[in-house]
Design a protein around this motif. Sequence first.
Motif, PDB file in Angstrom:
ATOM      1  N   GLU A 460       0.810  -1.224   0.000  1.00 62.20           N
ATOM      2  CA  GLU A 460       0.000   0.000   0.000  1.00 62.20           C
ATOM      3  C   GLU A 460       0.838   1.266   0.000  1.00 62.20           C
ATOM      4  OE1 GLU A 460      -3.417   0.381   2.516  1.00 62.20           O
ATOM      5  OE2 GLU A 460      -3.620  -1.802   2.611  1.00 62.20           O
ATOM      6  N   GLU A 461       2.129   1.114   0.286  1.00 63.90           N
ATOM      7  CA  GLU A 461       2.983   2.307   0.265  1.00 63.90           C
ATOM      8  C   GLU A 461       2.973   2.910  -1.148  1.00 63.90           C
ATOM      9  OE1 GLU A 461       7.066   2.168   2.127  1.00 63.90           O
ATOM     10  OE2 GLU A 461       7.616   2.903   0.144  1.00 63.90           O
ATOM     11  N   LYS A 462       3.041   4.243  -1.182  1.00 71.12           N
ATOM     12  CA  LYS A 462       3.024   4.925  -2.466  1.00 71.12           C
ATOM     13  C   LYS A 462       4.294   5.757  -2.634  1.00 71.12           C
ATOM     14  CE  LYS A 462      -1.959   5.616  -2.884  1.00 71.12           C
ATOM     15  NZ  LYS A 462      -2.529   4.974  -1.706  1.00 71.12           N
ATOM     16  N   CYS A 463       4.573   6.103  -3.874  1.00 73.57           N
ATOM     17  CA  CYS A 463       5.730   6.959  -4.155  1.00 73.57           C
ATOM     18  C   CYS A 463       5.501   8.343  -3.545  1.00 73.57           C
ATOM     19  CB  CYS A 463       5.916   7.072  -5.664  1.00 73.57           C
ATOM     20  SG  CYS A 463       7.174   8.263  -6.157  1.00 73.57           S
ATOM     21  N   CYS A 464       6.576   8.944  -3.015  1.00 77.28           N
ATOM     22  CA  CYS A 464       6.432  10.265  -2.382  1.00 77.28           C
ATOM     23  C   CYS A 464       6.273  11.375  -3.415  1.00 77.28           C
ATOM     24  CB  CYS A 464       7.635  10.560  -1.479  1.00 77.28           C
ATOM     25  SG  CYS A 464       9.173  10.819  -2.388  1.00 77.28           S
ATOM     26  N   GLY A 465       6.781  11.149  -4.616  1.00 79.84           N
ATOM     27  CA  GLY A 465       6.597  12.129  -5.689  1.00 79.84           C
ATOM     28  C   GLY A 465       7.725  13.127  -5.840  1.00 79.84           C
ATOM     29  N   ASP A 466       8.859  12.856  -5.185  1.00 77.22           N
ATOM     30  CA  ASP A 466       9.981  13.805  -5.241  1.00 77.22           C
ATOM     31  C   ASP A 466      10.377  14.170  -6.678  1.00 77.22           C
ATOM     32  OD1 ASP A 466      12.693  15.034  -4.385  1.00 77.22           O
ATOM     33  OD2 ASP A 466      13.288  13.346  -5.623  1.00 77.22           O
ATOM     34  N   SER A 467      10.724  13.171  -7.468  1.00 74.85           N
ATOM     35  CA  SER A 467      11.204  13.465  -8.829  1.00 74.85           C
ATOM     36  C   SER A 467      10.146  14.205  -9.633  1.00 74.85           C
ATOM     37  CB  SER A 467      11.569  12.169  -9.561  1.00 74.85           C
ATOM     38  OG  SER A 467      12.756  11.639  -9.027  1.00 74.85           O
ATOM     39  N   ASN A 473       6.180  18.584 -12.572  1.00 79.77           N
ATOM     40  CA  ASN A 473       4.830  18.045 -12.764  1.00 79.77           C
ATOM     41  C   ASN A 473       4.043  18.195 -11.461  1.00 79.77           C
ATOM     42  OD1 ASN A 473       2.568  16.748 -13.682  1.00 79.77           O
ATOM     43  ND2 ASN A 473       3.700  15.082 -14.668  1.00 79.77           N
ATOM     44  N   GLU A 474       3.784  19.424 -11.106  1.00 79.93           N
ATOM     45  CA  GLU A 474       3.168  19.729  -9.825  1.00 79.93           C
ATOM     46  C   GLU A 474       1.763  19.151  -9.708  1.00 79.93           C
ATOM     47  OE1 GLU A 474       4.829  21.153  -7.430  1.00 79.93           O
ATOM     48  OE2 GLU A 474       3.287  21.730  -5.984  1.00 79.93           O
ATOM     49  N   TYR A 475       1.067  19.071 -10.819  1.00 78.01           N
ATOM     50  CA  TYR A 475      -0.309  18.559 -10.796  1.00 78.01           C
ATOM     51  C   TYR A 475      -0.336  17.118 -10.296  1.00 78.01           C
ATOM     52  CZ  TYR A 475      -4.946  17.223 -12.523  1.00 78.01           C
ATOM     53  OH  TYR A 475      -6.235  16.762 -12.626  1.00 78.01           O
ATOM     54  N   VAL A 476       0.542  16.304 -10.842  1.00 79.49           N
ATOM     55  CA  VAL A 476       0.596  14.904 -10.421  1.00 79.49           C
ATOM     56  C   VAL A 476       1.153  14.815  -9.001  1.00 79.49           C
ATOM     57  CG1 VAL A 476       1.676  12.659 -10.873  1.00 79.49           C
ATOM     58  CG2 VAL A 476       0.713  13.982 -12.755  1.00 79.49           C
ATOM     59  N   PHE A 477       2.174  15.622  -8.718  1.00 76.90           N
ATOM     60  CA  PHE A 477       2.727  15.605  -7.366  1.00 76.90           C
ATOM     61  C   PHE A 477       1.649  15.969  -6.342  1.00 76.90           C
ATOM     62  CE2 PHE A 477       4.458  17.894  -3.708  1.00 76.90           C
ATOM     63  CZ  PHE A 477       5.216  16.875  -3.159  1.00 76.90           C
ATOM     64  N   ASP A 478       0.870  16.963  -6.662  1.00 78.04           N
ATOM     65  CA  ASP A 478      -0.186  17.429  -5.760  1.00 78.04           C
ATOM     66  C   ASP A 478      -1.109  16.263  -5.399  1.00 78.04           C
ATOM     67  OD1 ASP A 478      -2.839  18.870  -5.069  1.00 78.04           O
ATOM     68  OD2 ASP A 478      -1.384  20.512  -5.177  1.00 78.04           O
ATOM     69  N   LYS A 479      -1.495  15.509  -6.410  1.00 75.20           N
ATOM     70  CA  LYS A 479      -2.398  14.371  -6.156  1.00 75.20           C
ATOM     71  C   LYS A 479      -1.695  13.300  -5.326  1.00 75.20           C
ATOM     72  CE  LYS A 479      -3.949  13.486 -10.439  1.00 75.20           C
ATOM     73  NZ  LYS A 479      -4.805  12.845 -11.443  1.00 75.20           N
ATOM     74  N   MET A 480      -0.411  13.053  -5.664  1.00 77.66           N
ATOM     75  CA  MET A 480       0.332  12.018  -4.933  1.00 77.66           C
ATOM     76  C   MET A 480       0.497  12.419  -3.470  1.00 77.66           C
ATOM     77  SD  MET A 480       3.260  11.244  -7.791  1.00 77.66           S
ATOM     78  CE  MET A 480       4.009   9.753  -7.190  1.00 77.66           C
ATOM     79  N   ALA A 481       0.825  13.689  -3.249  1.00 82.59           N
ATOM     80  CA  ALA A 481       1.042  14.165  -1.876  1.00 82.59           C
ATOM     81  C   ALA A 481      -0.240  14.026  -1.063  1.00 82.59           C
ATOM     82  CB  ALA A 481       1.521  15.612  -1.897  1.00 82.59           C
ATOM     83  N   GLN A 482      -1.342  14.439  -1.656  1.00 83.33           N
ATOM     84  CA  GLN A 482      -2.612  14.369  -0.913  1.00 83.33           C
ATOM     85  C   GLN A 482      -2.992  12.928  -0.590  1.00 83.33           C
ATOM     86  OE1 GLN A 482      -5.882  16.927  -2.057  1.00 83.33           O
ATOM     87  NE2 GLN A 482      -4.539  17.993  -3.474  1.00 83.33           N
ATOM     88  N   ALA A 483      -2.829  12.051  -1.583  1.00 85.17           N
ATOM     89  CA  ALA A 483      -3.186  10.641  -1.371  1.00 85.17           C
ATOM     90  C   ALA A 483      -2.298  10.035  -0.282  1.00 85.17           C
ATOM     91  CB  ALA A 483      -3.043   9.865  -2.671  1.00 85.17           C
TER      92      ALA A 483
END
Lengths: 661, 270
Positions: A460-467, A473-483
């Motif tokens: 269930e762990e997810k990527c933190c979205g650093d790269s 790609n802030e839009y995708v990062f934003d979603k990843m961070a929130q999730a």
Amino acid sequence: MERLIFLIVCLGAFAFFFKNIFRLVATICLGRAENRFDNLWSRCGSMFAYGFGQLRVIQKKFGYNHYFLFWGFMTLVLVNFEFLLNGIFPEFSLDFMGVLYVLLKFAADIMSLVVLGCVVLAIARRLFFRPYFIDQTADAFFILCMVGALMIAYFGQHACEIKLGHLEGGMKMPIAWALSNFFSAESAGSLARVFWWIHALVLLFFMNYLPYSKHLHVLTAIPNCFFRSKDMVATVPRLQFKKGEEFGISKVIQFRWKDLLDFMSCTECGRCQEVCPASNTQKTLNPKEMVHQGKVNLFTNSKAVFATRPADMLAPAPKDARMSVPLINGSDKSVSRKAIWDCTTCGACMQVCPVFIEHAPKIVQMRQHLVMEKAEFPEELIALFENSEQRSNPWGIAPSDRAKWAAELNVPMITEGVQAEYLFYVGCAGAFDSRARQVTTALTKILNAAGVSWGILGNEEKCCGDSVRRLGNEYVFDKMAQANIEQLKKYGIKKIITYCPHCYTTLKNDYRQFGADFEVMHHSELISSLIAAGKISPATDSAGRVVIHDSCYLGRYNNIYEQPRAVIKACSGGRAPAEMERCREKSFCCGAGGGRMWMEELDGKRIYLERTQEALRAAPDTIAVACPYCLTMYEDGVKDEKASDRVKVKDIAEIVAASIS
Amino acid sequence: MHIVVCVKMVPDTTQVSIDPVTNTLIRDGVPFITNPYDTNAVEEAIRFKDKYGAFVTAVSMGPPNAESVLRKAVSIGTDRAILLSDRAFGGADTLATSTVLGLAIKKLNEEQPVDIVLCGKQTIDGDTAQVGPGIARRMNITQLTLVDEVISVNTEKKTIRVRRKLENYHEIIETKLPVMMTVEREINTPRYPTVPGRLHSDEVRVEVWSNAQLKLDTATIGLPGSPTQVRRIFAPEREQGEIMMGEGPDCSKAVEAFFEKLLDRDIVHV
């Protein structure tokens, strides 16, 4: 008559100067809003330490030359204030200050000589021993000559006045007094006013020339230190994704006002260029040039904005303001796309900048425009973006394989109801990359040996979205961070251990913008505290001579330098690790930060090779790292250098695990 | 010019495994994606839009959540999105699927003549490559399968010239529009959606057509209309490979031994 002429010249010069100042303030106001008026006391502290105290300037030896120039100037500002008023009101004098006034005149006399010496040194440096990162510009010589002329005129005038008996010489103004011997009474009589006028005109001209040259920093550097970012390494602001907005930066006026002040504060000292991994390996990016391009772009485009509205307006530029030159690509006043993609966001430039210019966030925000508005980016990134979004890891491996490494290790699963103090956030590299998985395994061994209460999130762990974030790609990062934050909160996670410094800084610092407040620990922090507390005691010394590499995201981003060293020391029988030429704050990036891990490196020398060669010069048996990206880069470098049989690349966790058997 | 592009929502097969006991797909927690070949079809459609100002309609048949793949198509520039969704369509094989899609596209053709129907070469879950040709047959138009390059379109004479990728050679074909075209992955690199494109696609209305609109005979669609029967699904056994190591700096011996093995197994011939 003479006084009247001077009055007119002086008033004209000041009117023009203040008009320019107003223009500069109006230009800064064109930028977007941002609050940099918080923590006023600590801001004052920064201003005194770094503005007046020049702490970063003097980190390089030649910086002392600037230090004395600066303080010479500070002294002379007061004296010149008196000089100008005195020109209009001959009776005016600061002598009501009493003994302080005597001291001031004495100091001005001495400092003028010091400044003259500094100017000569600076000219000689540019002529005869110019460092590669300083450009040979006419502007610099012109300014130096003007400063020199000011000092000479100052001495000339005072020497003549001493000769004429208008001034008391002696030890109160020793240098002017000594020089007065070169003048006869007649020549002094005729020359005194000539020197006075030279001094006056050069001074007034100098003041008005500043805004048009790189010496604008005389006016902007101190405020720039005051308004510096509080973060170790400034990151990009969070965006609101609303329809009709523009995302990222394609026009210079879309920067925040402090960014615009940054552009004006650059002196082109070239220190950023000297430390930049891209510039050092013949890439297009040169941080100094980028800031300069930002400045000329700003000045060119601000004219277009000012032409469309009342001259006395202090407000952000309208969103639809038309720009006469593009910010990205298209002219010599634009930043090239190539340069934008060259950055590893290592933060070395920001670490050395004497006036706290924030380079990396500017680059990332320009990337944001290219990615989110244009979908134009190096093609190899499309896989990274899609994999990160769809499968929450950069390689696109099935998420159901994330916990495969743990299959035979009996790892406690928080997702299966295990209560644990720490979540071990494994990270994508630690979970999927075969080499990094060895580090993960080593760390689990340490955690178990020390009796730490820990667990993982498994598949269930997810990527933190650093790269994804560093690549714009802030839009995708934003979603990843929130999730991610939602999930971590769902499991009641309070304390997190990471192995990857990129996960570390993302969870700890970036996620704050999204309302997270986890206690995040890098494994180097945890292990060093476990050793200090006697929970584990490394015994065998297996790594031999160890040279240590400071990861950018650990060191410069989070000030973690001592912990990894303490860990290695404990595993090497008390011996401190060997250091590379560029270490700690000055550490040189491995080349994989800022999303460069996932990009081709086509121009110039490979960054990892440059760094590996440096590490090998320290003749190590082991190169110690604390980051999965650095691990990959060094392993490649050591292979390329055909040193694999004699030099091992190891994470500090592996060194510890091997010594606690 | 009116382009209709067909897209399908498929399970991300790289994440699908087969239950060794029941021989069925384990789909638990496996995310759904746009069939990769269809992403190339959508991209090609958008290129027609960029070049000739074509109007692009995306059509998908699937459950209500298949709407997500249509939104993705919209995010890169598709003008209209239609989801064919009805319980009666469920359990369809390629025959029944192409019946539904074919009729839907015929209806679209009545509204605005369709010049090109674009499909991916095949889907990654079924791998049959039959639906595209099936649609062409039902619409009674020319089919151009396995296209890896659109060479030119003559909008006045209404002709198209394409290159087809066949086993050992390429074939260049010119024909009259309208056509149904299935595309290879090499035809293009699908663009990445911009954020304004995504935000637009979040708001766009996806039309849902059920059989109430299409009025197809329920015996010809869905499970009843599907003559295909699945007897068994199994993962093919894969023979274990082996690792060969050479000795010393001379690689010729290792190469020799390697080729002997290949000869032994009848993989190469002398």
